[in-house]
Design a protein around this motif. Structure first.
Motif, PDB file in Angstrom:
ATOM      1  N   THR A  22       0.824  -1.205   0.000  1.00 41.63           N
ATOM      2  CA  THR A  22       0.000   0.000   0.000  1.00 41.63           C
ATOM      3  C   THR A  22       0.861   1.259   0.000  1.00 41.63           C
ATOM      4  O   THR A  22       1.751   1.427   0.816  1.00 41.63           O
ATOM      5  CB  THR A  22      -0.916   0.015   1.234  1.00 41.63           C
ATOM      6  N   ALA A 113     -11.037  -6.482  -4.832  1.00 39.02           N
ATOM      7  CA  ALA A 113     -10.514  -5.231  -5.376  1.00 39.02           C
ATOM      8  C   ALA A 113     -11.152  -4.026  -4.698  1.00 39.02           C
ATOM      9  O   ALA A 113     -10.486  -3.016  -4.450  1.00 39.02           O
ATOM     10  CB  ALA A 113     -10.741  -5.180  -6.889  1.00 39.02           C
ATOM     11  N   ASN A 117      -8.684  -1.389  -2.739  1.00 35.46           N
ATOM     12  CA  ASN A 117      -8.635   0.010  -3.156  1.00 35.46           C
ATOM     13  C   ASN A 117      -9.150   0.936  -2.058  1.00 35.46           C
ATOM     14  O   ASN A 117      -8.615   2.032  -1.863  1.00 35.46           O
ATOM     15  CB  ASN A 117      -9.433   0.206  -4.442  1.00 35.46           C
ATOM     16  N   SER A 118     -10.160   0.499  -1.330  1.00 34.58           N
ATOM     17  CA  SER A 118     -10.675   1.308  -0.227  1.00 34.58           C
ATOM     18  C   SER A 118      -9.633   1.479   0.873  1.00 34.58           C
ATOM     19  O   SER A 118      -9.636   2.472   1.605  1.00 34.58           O
ATOM     20  CB  SER A 118     -11.941   0.659   0.353  1.00 34.58           C
ATOM     21  N   ASP A 121      -4.747   0.392  -1.453  1.00 35.19           N
ATOM     22  CA  ASP A 121      -3.919  -0.502  -2.263  1.00 35.19           C
ATOM     23  C   ASP A 121      -4.447  -0.472  -3.696  1.00 35.19           C
ATOM     24  O   ASP A 121      -5.477  -1.055  -4.006  1.00 35.19           O
ATOM     25  CB  ASP A 121      -3.981  -1.911  -1.680  1.00 35.19           C
ATOM     26  N   TYR A 122      -3.726   0.213  -4.590  1.00 37.26           N
ATOM     27  CA  TYR A 122      -4.187   0.481  -5.952  1.00 37.26           C
ATOM     28  C   TYR A 122      -4.252  -0.814  -6.757  1.00 37.26           C
ATOM     29  O   TYR A 122      -3.240  -1.497  -6.929  1.00 37.26           O
ATOM     30  CB  TYR A 122      -3.233   1.462  -6.626  1.00 37.26           C
ATOM     31  N   TYR A 123      -5.443  -1.128  -7.274  1.00 39.65           N
ATOM     32  CA  TYR A 123      -5.618  -2.374  -8.024  1.00 39.65           C
ATOM     33  C   TYR A 123      -6.721  -2.165  -9.065  1.00 39.65           C
ATOM     34  O   TYR A 123      -7.905  -2.117  -8.734  1.00 39.65           O
ATOM     35  CB  TYR A 123      -5.982  -3.521  -7.077  1.00 39.65           C
ATOM     36  N   PRO A 124      -6.366  -2.028 -10.349  1.00 39.30           N
ATOM     37  CA  PRO A 124      -7.348  -1.687 -11.375  1.00 39.30           C
ATOM     38  C   PRO A 124      -8.089  -2.898 -11.936  1.00 39.30           C
ATOM     39  O   PRO A 124      -7.592  -4.027 -11.922  1.00 39.30           O
ATOM     40  CB  PRO A 124      -6.484  -1.038 -12.461  1.00 39.30           C
ATOM     41  N   TYR A 231     -12.715   4.446  -7.757  1.00 41.25           N
ATOM     42  CA  TYR A 231     -11.836   3.291  -7.915  1.00 41.25           C
ATOM     43  C   TYR A 231     -11.248   3.271  -9.324  1.00 41.25           C
ATOM     44  O   TYR A 231     -11.861   3.812 -10.258  1.00 41.25           O
ATOM     45  CB  TYR A 231     -12.610   1.994  -7.674  1.00 41.25           C
ATOM     46  N   SER A 277       0.391  -0.653  -9.392  1.00 39.91           N
ATOM     47  CA  SER A 277       0.260  -1.698  -8.375  1.00 39.91           C
ATOM     48  C   SER A 277       1.614  -2.361  -8.156  1.00 39.91           C
ATOM     49  O   SER A 277       2.280  -2.756  -9.109  1.00 39.91           O
ATOM     50  CB  SER A 277      -0.754  -2.757  -8.828  1.00 39.91           C
TER      51      SER A 277
END
Length: 312
Positions: A22, A113, A117-118, A121-124, A231, A277
């Motif tokens: 993160t 996800a 993301n909340s 932790d960036y996750y597309p 998001y 990420s």
């Protein structure tokens, strides 16, 4: 194949790995991105699920590698897959949202996800056609699709007023925007859509920003491009991968340089999101044994030019 569920990796360790990355995307980019693609159900004699090669090539052209996310696996498997990849692509297709292995897999990765993301932790996630539709289904919990006369057609798109402020398009080259709005560079292969009026009167409009619409052959307007407000989730009802990689002569697909440039831009954008990420496999060996190259690929020389990866 050596599957991660057979490795000495506990659920606690997987979650800790997710959390430890993160915030790292802000200081450096991951230039070894690996993106998971969800396999979908099939009745083929080659396997019970498959992934079209077009989606694999689409991501590879932008500098990513691909791991298949197989169906009918325990929840632990999906936690590991999300922990070790840098994003998920939900492909197009035609399976049940209620009973398919694809829908079950999508629910697992979608929920994880959202949580990651909340937590910062960036996750597309990217959804194409059916992938976009199931993103909508997961957002509202019901099926909002309506019939449209939109199968096998290539059209320009109608941008929404605020498209230029979106993450997806704000840095797009001016020529790509021009191609999208004036030329038939977006291939549609769907008979059901999220109608604009349904989108605007549902929870979808509070979760997603509408970036573009289209009208079907009968003038019915539907949503064609969205991005989530909070998001890094993106959805297109059309197929950016087909202009470069699908050569079925029965499909109305624009293969000219402008359509290829649009597809390349969309692939580049999503892979650039995945580079934010810092997730990674615990070892190079585990990374290598889970890439899609380990699985069988079948090419159909019957004139359809289809090429698929199959999984048991």
């Amino acid at each position: 194949m050596i599957y991660l569920t057979r490795q000495a990796v506990t659920l606690t360790a997987v979650w800790l790995l997710c959390m430890c990355v993160t915030g790292r995307h802000a200081s450096s980019l991951n230039n070894r991105p690996i993106i998971g693609i969800l396999a979908q159900d099939t009745r083929s004699s080659y396997g019970s699920t498959y992934i079209p090669v077009t989606y694999v090539k689409y991501l590879q052209q932008a500098g990513a590698r691909v791991v298949p996310i197989r169906g009918n696996q325990p929840e632990e498997y999906y936690k590991e897959m999300v922990a070790f990849t840098n994003g998920i692509l939900l492909p197009g297709g035609a399976v049940s949202f209620a009973t398919s292995q694809f829908a079950r897999s999508a629910k697992f990765v979608w929920d994880m996800a959202l949580k990651m993301n909340s937590a910062g932790d960036y996750y597309p996630i990217w959804g194409t056609c059916m992938g976009f539709q199931i993103m909508c289904n997961l957002t509202v919990g019901v099926n909002l699709l309506r019939p449209t006369d939109s199968n096998n057609a290539s059209w320009p798109i109608d941008f929404s007023p605020d498209y230029s402020q979106s993450r997806l398009f704000k840095n797009a080259p001016t020529d790509v925007i021009e191609y999208l709005t004036t030329e038939p560079v977006t291939q549609n292969q769907h008979s059901y859509s999220i109608l604009t009026k349904v989108f605007e009167s549902s929870k979808l409009s509070s979760f997603f920003t509408k970036l573009s619409t289209n009208k079907d052959r009968k003038g019915t307007e539907f949503i064609s491009t969205v991005e989530a407000k909070k998001y890094p989730f993106y959805g297109v009802q059309w197929h950016p991968e087909k202009s470069s990689f699908n050569w079925n002569p029965n499909y109305v697909i624009n293969h000219d340089a402008h359509a290829v440039a649009v597809g390349q831009y969309m692939a580049n954008f999503f892979v650039s999101e995945a580079r934010k990420s810092a997730h990674h496999f615990p070892s190079v060996k585990m990374e290598a044994t889970n890439l899609i190259q380990n699985y069988k690929k079948v090419y159909f020389s019957d004139g359809t030019f289809f090429e698929n990866y199959y999984f048991d």
